[in-house]
Design an enzyme around this catalytic site. Structure first.
Site, short mmCIF file in Angstrom:
data_model
loop_
_atom_site.label_atom_id
_atom_site.label_comp_id
_atom_site.label_asym_id
_atom_site.label_seq_id
_atom_site.Cartn_x
_atom_site.Cartn_y
_atom_site.Cartn_z
CB SER A 68 -11.89 36.86 48.74
OG SER A 68 -11.33 35.56 48.66
CE LYS A 71 -10.04 35.92 45.23
NZ LYS A 71 -10.85 34.78 45.70
CB SER A 128 -14.70 34.38 45.54
OG SER A 128 -13.71 34.99 46.32
CE LYS A 230 -14.59 38.22 45.55
NZ LYS A 230 -15.01 37.38 46.70
#
Length: 389
Positions: A68, A71, A128, A230
């Site tokens: 993730s 992202k 997320s 993140k």
């Protein structure tokens, strides 16, 4: 005309003596050994963004599953659309069945609804949400595949050339990969180019569709000055985090990946950040256009010219080495008139242990014309009688 040396005193009160060593081009700080800090994570990098010096790296160029953390690049492309004016935060994108059905982390979008870009961004960043990322990708590029191709192109254009993206979410795929160094670069570009939107990464919670979720970034709650970015985690790639924090105006950027658990990821992230702030300093020795000294002028209509640098001169140095910092101002002196403002007349040579010398051009702060005929005759006569020191 002889070589003149001006000796500077560093602001901490350290005396600096002249050096006769050859001038070398400035190079980045040599990466410190990862053995300086024990990390569970398989890949890691820590960068001081004041100088872009690497403080620590561990397998930073090894291909890895970015999960993730991908992202960050997804939102980078959305921020670009917002800043260009092609999109507004209040614009809406439809939620397709593809986005709605996507498993993994979600913001729990409802199928066939329209959701504002602002909400989708918070869903992608804070929660997320894979569904949020797909809705953004489809809204911008028509399909997630087309959007992912844009992600790879943009990443390569910014220099993150060892990465490839095939989706907007970081969903595991053999052809979806990155390196820790590339992720750090992407994150730094986002912070630098889109500060007006970066604040979203520091938000701690978000509620959508009556479902409240907390930001998964452990640094936000545990480390002073942390403001992003993140987390990520997959079975094959382990647990990772791209994080950044500011203390005393100094920003560090870190990437870790491959930790065995969320707990070990949190421990590694906090330890790495603390190690960077505690063991290194990043002072700015001189500011852009600051007059750092004066040089005598030969046969000019003024006797001295100010000397300055054309950019901020900042360094990163291990805290224990600050006492050995040395700064020399070297120029051919006296400077011969005429002199133009901005003309390079010398260099600063900044010497630190275990690093190549940093060479910084030094320029004149103002223009100096030639002295009149009789003044030049008088100066030459004085020189012949007394010499020039």
């Amino acid at each position: 005309m002889k070589i003149g040396y001006l000796f500077l005193v560093f602001f901490l009160g350290l005396a600096n003596s002249a050096s006769s060593k050859a001038v070398k081009p400035n190079k980045s700080l040599s990466p410190s050994s990862s053995s300086a800090l024990s990390l569970d994570s398989k890949q890691a990098i820590l960068i001081d963004l004041t100088t872009n010096d690497v403080l620590l790296e561990k397998n930073a160029d090894e291909k890895m599953t970015p999960s993730s953390m991908s992202k960050i690049l997804t939102t980078y492309l959305v921020f670009a659309e917002l800043k260009s004016g092609r999109l507004k935060m209040t614009d809406t994108f439809p939620v397709s069945e593809v986005a709605w059905r996507k498993s993994g982390s979600k913001m729990f979008l409802k199928i066939n609804t329209k959701v504002s870009i602002e909400d989708l961004l918070r869903g992608a960043i804070i929660q997320s949400g894979n569904d949020a990322c797909i809705a953004l990708a489809e809204g911008i590029a028509g399909s997630e595949e087309a959007f992912a191709a844009q992600m790879t192109q943009v990443a390569h254009e910014m220099g993150a050339s060892h990465s490839n993206f095939v989706n907007s979410t970081g969903w595991p795929d053999a052809n979806h990969y990155a390196t820790a160094r590339d992720l750090a670069l992407i994150a730094w570009k986002l912070i630098k180019e889109y500060p007006e939107y970066y604040a979203l990464y520091g938000e701690r919670e978000f509620t959508y569709n009556n479902i409240h979720q907390m930001n998964r970034n452990p640094l936000l709650a545990s480390f002073e000055g942390a403001d992003g970015l993140k987390t990520g985690g997959t079975d094959d790639g382990g647990f990772g985090l791209v994080g950044s924090a500011v203390q005393g105006g100094r920003r560090l950027m870190m990437v870790i990946n491959g930790a065995d658990s969320k707990k070990k990821r949190a421990v590694d992230a906090k330890a790495l950040m603390a190690w960077g702030f505690n063991n290194f300093l990043s002072p700015c020795l001189y500011k852009k256009n600051q007059m750092i000294d004066q040089a005598e002028v030969w046969l000019g209509d003024q006797s001295k010219v100010g000397l300055s640098v054309t950019r901020d001169v900042c360094i990163t140095i291990p805290r224990q080495n600050i006492k050995n910092l040395k700064v020399d101002l070297i120029y051919n002196g006296p400077v011969e008139a005429p002199v133009q403002a901005g003309q390079q007349v010398g260099v600063l040579v900044i010497s630190m242990p275990d690093k190549p010398d940093m060479i910084v051009p030094v320029v004149a702060t103002q223009s100096i014309g030639k002295a009149g005929f009789f003044s030049r005759i008088g100066a030459a006569f004085t020189y012949l009688l007394k010499g020039h020191n």
